[in-house]
Scaffold this active site. Sequence first.
Site, PDB file in Angstrom:
ATOM      1  CG  ASN A 204      -1.858   1.128   1.327  1.00  0.00           C
ATOM      2  OD1 ASN A 204      -1.442   2.246   1.573  1.00  0.00           O
ATOM      3  ND2 ASN A 204      -3.137   0.869   1.147  1.00  0.00           N
ATOM      4  CB  SER A 217      -1.752  -4.608  -2.489  1.00  0.00           C
ATOM      5  OG  SER A 217      -1.120  -3.994  -3.584  1.00  0.00           O
ATOM      6  CD  GLN A 218      -2.855   2.552  -2.183  1.00  0.00           C
ATOM      7  OE1 GLN A 218      -2.051   2.940  -3.026  1.00  0.00           O
ATOM      8  NE2 GLN A 218      -3.406   3.386  -1.313  1.00  0.00           N
ATOM      9  CD  GLU A 285      -2.055   3.217   8.531  1.00  0.00           C
ATOM     10  OE1 GLU A 285      -2.771   2.824   7.587  1.00  0.00           O
ATOM     11  OE2 GLU A 285      -1.460   2.431   9.289  1.00  0.00           O
ATOM     12  CG  ASP A 319      -8.315   4.928   2.556  1.00  0.00           C
ATOM     13  OD1 ASP A 319      -8.345   5.443   1.415  1.00  0.00           O
ATOM     14  OD2 ASP A 319      -7.277   4.845   3.221  1.00  0.00           O
ATOM     15  CD  GLU A 523      -6.288  14.123  -0.061  1.00  0.00           C
ATOM     16  OE1 GLU A 523      -5.610  13.100  -0.222  1.00  0.00           O
ATOM     17  OE2 GLU A 523      -6.829  14.427   1.006  1.00  0.00           O
TER      18      GLU A 523
END
Length: 570
Positions: A204, A217-218, A285, A319, A523
């Site tokens: 990720n 992962s992504q 995180e 997310d 973003e």
Amino acid sequence: MNMIKAETCEKGPVIPTTPLVIFLEKVQETALQVYGHKGFDPKQFVDMSLRQNIEATVEAFDKIPRTVNGSVLKNDLDGFIGKYLGGADEDLVYVEPVDYVAEPEGFLPKVKNTEVRAWALEVHSLWKNLSRKVSDHVLEKPELYTLLPLKNPVIIPGSRFREVYYWDSYWMIRGLLASKMYETAKGVVTNLISLTDQFGYVLNGARAYYIAIHIFSQPPVLAAMIVDIYNRTGDLDLVRRCLPALLKEHHFWNSGIHIVTIQDAQGSTHCLSRYYAMWNKPRPESSTIDRRTASKLPNICEKREFYRDLASAAESGWDFSSRWMRNESDLATTTTTSIIPVDLNAFLLKMELDIAFLANLIGESSVVTQFTEASQNRQRAMNCIFWNAEMGQWLDYWLDSSNKSEDIYKWEDLHQNKKSFASNFVPLWTQLFSSVVDDITTQRVVQSLRSSGLLQSAGIAMTLSNTGQQWDFPNGWPPLQHMIIEGLARSGLQEARTLAKDIAIRWIRTNYVAYKKTGAMYEKYDVTRCGAAGGGGVYVAQTGFGWTNGVVLALLEEFGWPEDLNIDCY
């Protein structure tokens, strides 16, 4: 639609946490108690490094004076952090990209408007701001850092995201290619290949807590990166080096807990993939936030299910969003692992087509045959399980264990999620849409997008639910804009190509206006208001911003901007 919870809270292996991450999580929890929730970013603390070894640092932390109720005073915590911990931005240092020039030859030839061209050059210059290399200190003593020691310079997203992220990198590469920065783009891919060689998949993000904590992962776009770089450079050596890693990544997504077998209405069985993180604790995180959200759940089993589904939503890149929730107003009802997602399988279909293409370039005929067959199988599965002709969209499918026999789920129409999400249109990006869908179906999809409510004045919204989550309305995110626009633009139908250009103009315009107002690329954006940054989620809107820059440059390269077309908001 019958939406259920995961079948067991213990399914799937869990990887033990490293002492460094465990300790930094402890600092994070203490810092929350001392500093409070306002403006608190838990990620900052697990991104810190140690100035001494872990044993000495833990010993010093344990000696911090505590009050009668066990709390720590602010001055004492500040003193400890200043003496024993390095800042979250000290593990990467600035490096000038080797192939950056202020105005590359042949840069954006279709951009005729002088204002837009000047802005595009400013966006191009941001690659310098986002270019980093791993500090020599990390390479010498990696045990003191959560950052992974990557060999090549990196392009970071920006702001709080100070490390490499997987799917972000694809759109950064698209922008780097528009900027003629081919060597930098190859370096980005080489870093990701090194992660795949080491771990069997692309992490990720390039932090220790993405391997030692929650294995996930992504969205898998590594093969697409390599195809796009090859199409610009003709670099067959890169293709040869990368192919083994792509085979590893494909196996990661098509084995074990990621694979679901489902029987369609005609009795044929299909294999499709889902997001499924191998982790059942709070994400380091975001540990303090995850624990607070899970506190309303009644028992440890449900908490573990929630933590896994939360990490799986992070694996999706979305997310967080109501797309994953049984109750869209309650994040604690996130149930990602009970969903077969349209977009993941579209990414994997593209991966299979791309691997076949790359293997053909270097004469690996058996791989070509294998992945051509795999892509055909997935294409059939997506049409049978996801396609909804009445809506003109591909729809996520919710799994129901009561409709399961011998590990095979039986398809039922009622388990398709009938809500419109931007992800329902990601198959536009693959050859599934452009090469095998007839014009009548293409027209139906275009009409569906137009009437879905997702298309707003400044771009495409992710969902129609305004929940306060950052992947919900009214936010629009660069990757989804780009995939849908590019898929429409490749269509043989003029109506689709016209819509692609219209959405591209809306998106470029809102990026431009926001930049002129604030001097920043964001973003995400509020697609209901031209020039407005997006919001929601647990942190403030981030600037920089890698994939936003990449998408704007890629769209300007594809569509240009006529000299006489107004760039300001209407």
